[in-house]
Design a protein around this motif. Sequence first.
Motif, mmCIF file in Angstrom:
data_model
loop_
_atom_site.group_PDB
_atom_site.id
_atom_site.type_symbol
_atom_site.label_atom_id
_atom_site.label_comp_id
_atom_site.label_asym_id
_atom_site.label_seq_id
_atom_site.Cartn_x
_atom_site.Cartn_y
_atom_site.Cartn_z
ATOM 1 N N ASP A 1 -58.831 66.729 45.030
ATOM 2 C CA ASP A 1 -59.522 65.662 45.748
ATOM 3 C C ASP A 1 -58.839 65.246 47.049
ATOM 4 N N ALA A 2 -57.545 65.362 47.111
ATOM 5 C CA ALA A 2 -56.834 64.933 48.318
ATOM 6 C C ALA A 2 -55.467 65.610 48.380
ATOM 7 N N ALA A 3 -54.874 65.517 49.560
ATOM 8 C CA ALA A 3 -53.531 66.065 49.747
ATOM 9 C C ALA A 3 -52.838 65.268 50.853
ATOM 10 N N PHE A 4 -51.531 65.164 50.750
ATOM 11 C CA PHE A 4 -50.769 64.521 51.843
ATOM 12 C C PHE A 4 -49.413 65.200 51.979
ATOM 13 N N LEU A 5 -48.884 65.103 53.209
ATOM 14 C CA LEU A 5 -47.587 65.694 53.544
ATOM 15 C C LEU A 5 -46.711 64.589 54.128
ATOM 16 N N ARG A 6 -45.507 64.472 53.616
ATOM 17 C CA ARG A 6 -44.580 63.450 54.087
ATOM 18 C C ARG A 6 -43.234 64.105 54.418
#
Length: 617
Positions: A41-46
């Motif tokens: 459903d979603a992805a993030f990069l930090r």
Amino acid sequence: MANRLALVTSIATQLMAATPSTTVAVSEQVLKTLVDQLGVDAAFLRRNDHEIRASKLVTEWPPRADPPDPDPLAVVSFTTADPVFAACAHLKKLSVIQPDPELSGYVRQIPANHRNESLSIAAAPLLSGTVTTGMLALVKYRRAKWRSEELNTIEAIASLFAQAQARIVAEDRLRYLADHDDLTGLHNRRALVEYLSERLAPEMLGPVGIFYIDLDRLKPINDLLGHTAGDWFIQDFGRRLRAQAGTRSMVGRIGGDEFVVIPDRPMSPADAEKFADRLQRSLRERVDIHGHTVTSTASVGVAVGIPGHDSAAELLHRADEAVLAAKRGGGNQAVSSTEDMSMKSLFRKDIELHLQGEIDDESLLLYYQPEVDLWSGAIVAVEALVRWRHPTQGLLLPGSFIGIAESTNLAGDLGRWVLRTACAEFSRWQAEGVRPNTTMRVNVSPIQLASRGFVQHVVETIDEFGLPPGALCLEITERAVVRNIENTRRTLAELREAGVQIAIDDFGTGYAVLSHLKDLPVDTLKIDTVFVRELGSNAGDLAIVRAIIALADAFGLQVVAEGVETSAAALTLMRHGCHRAQGYLFSRPLPSTGAQALLASRWMPMPFLADSQALVI
């Protein structure tokens, strides 16, 4: 497996092409691909900033429709983070996190229709050696089991992100080092010149002001407190300079204690002078360094350039000339570049360029000015004066190049050439019948006097050309005498023992040598031209000349007046007991053949002696 390999290969290709300026966009595209290909459903990069102990958002997919301002997810402190972001700090292997909707700040930022669902986040660390540099996270809003193939893919992509991130950080660091000074963090010369060149392009607005700043007291700090303290002082000055110049100005360090400021707005010459004065005054501050209170002052050189007319190199050079003028004036001031200053600097650099390697018989020659006995007209001495045949400027007097020779370590070579040439010609003249008791006077620079082996060189030169004792007199200035008085006293004593006479040239301009005169082996005082030129009309000059004559008489020294140009000056000198003089009244400096002929005549006419009443005291 084939699909997984194709996905990893495709993403690897994208990340390899990323640059510092495109990395966010490329990363976002990679997250979109992962969301689409893995059906999440979603992805993030930090990424982690361990200096401030926080996790920073690089990008996410899909983007949140209306994130708050400020965004609470943009920078999250490790110490206050919920489990989702706390994992960013030191996570070493992939973990599946199932956050509590009531506690998680991340959950509160996801779409409202998914906040009450059971979330599952696959978080993979980005590792650089043993350091966790960030996190790649994929999100499922409905708790579903993660297949091993999915997790393996996420780990592989996280590894690619880590490699790309490390490469971009390294490139950023190299780019930063290429443009910045490593001690202060200010821009360096390359970046300043590039920026100044852009500002001076024909289409840009002007005028462009540039301010060259030089610290006034770095060397004493380094010498007394050490270079670590000096470095701290430079760093502190850089911080204060950046604060005073304004955030929009280009500020850089281009040398050990040299800085440049280029304001971003156009500046007239008048505005530039006001800015420089304000900047210079604001940088004057008392600073504590290791328990020592130091007054920090700076000299500022100002130059203003016109876009399309001036180059960056020219403008920097003019500002540098101006700050040198400020330093020569005592420092702690602002000075603006002028046309005259630029012309003098160009002339100096032309002299410096051509003087290198031209100390020889082809480019140099000696002129000789006679010294006469005022009562009889007898020629008692000649002073050797060097001239230089400059390839484009013609015949130059010593005032044009002696100072440059001293500043470029050529004074020793030049002095040795003058001494040998003068002694050689004087020996030849004497062999051809010139009056035997005439003295050859040769000027000696402070650098020569202090150099090792100087006395030996003088003695060897006298022996080589067979000069009798007392035939050679070396002239030294007051400045040379007091530079290192103990060394000077020892050197002069050795010269006197070798049969060399000593004269103090330009006497009276400083009186710095007075306290040492009684102990120095000196034969003659030469009264400086500045006190002689107006004798007969200037009472102040007469008072000084009389004092010097009395001083010489008290110490049993010969006295010679330089620069005698009028009969009134000559008669005044005679009236007060000065018996020897040189100057244009008697003869200008002559080349070798003319000097030899004059010496052969032995006498000079003294028409001013015709009026015997003039000598009545």
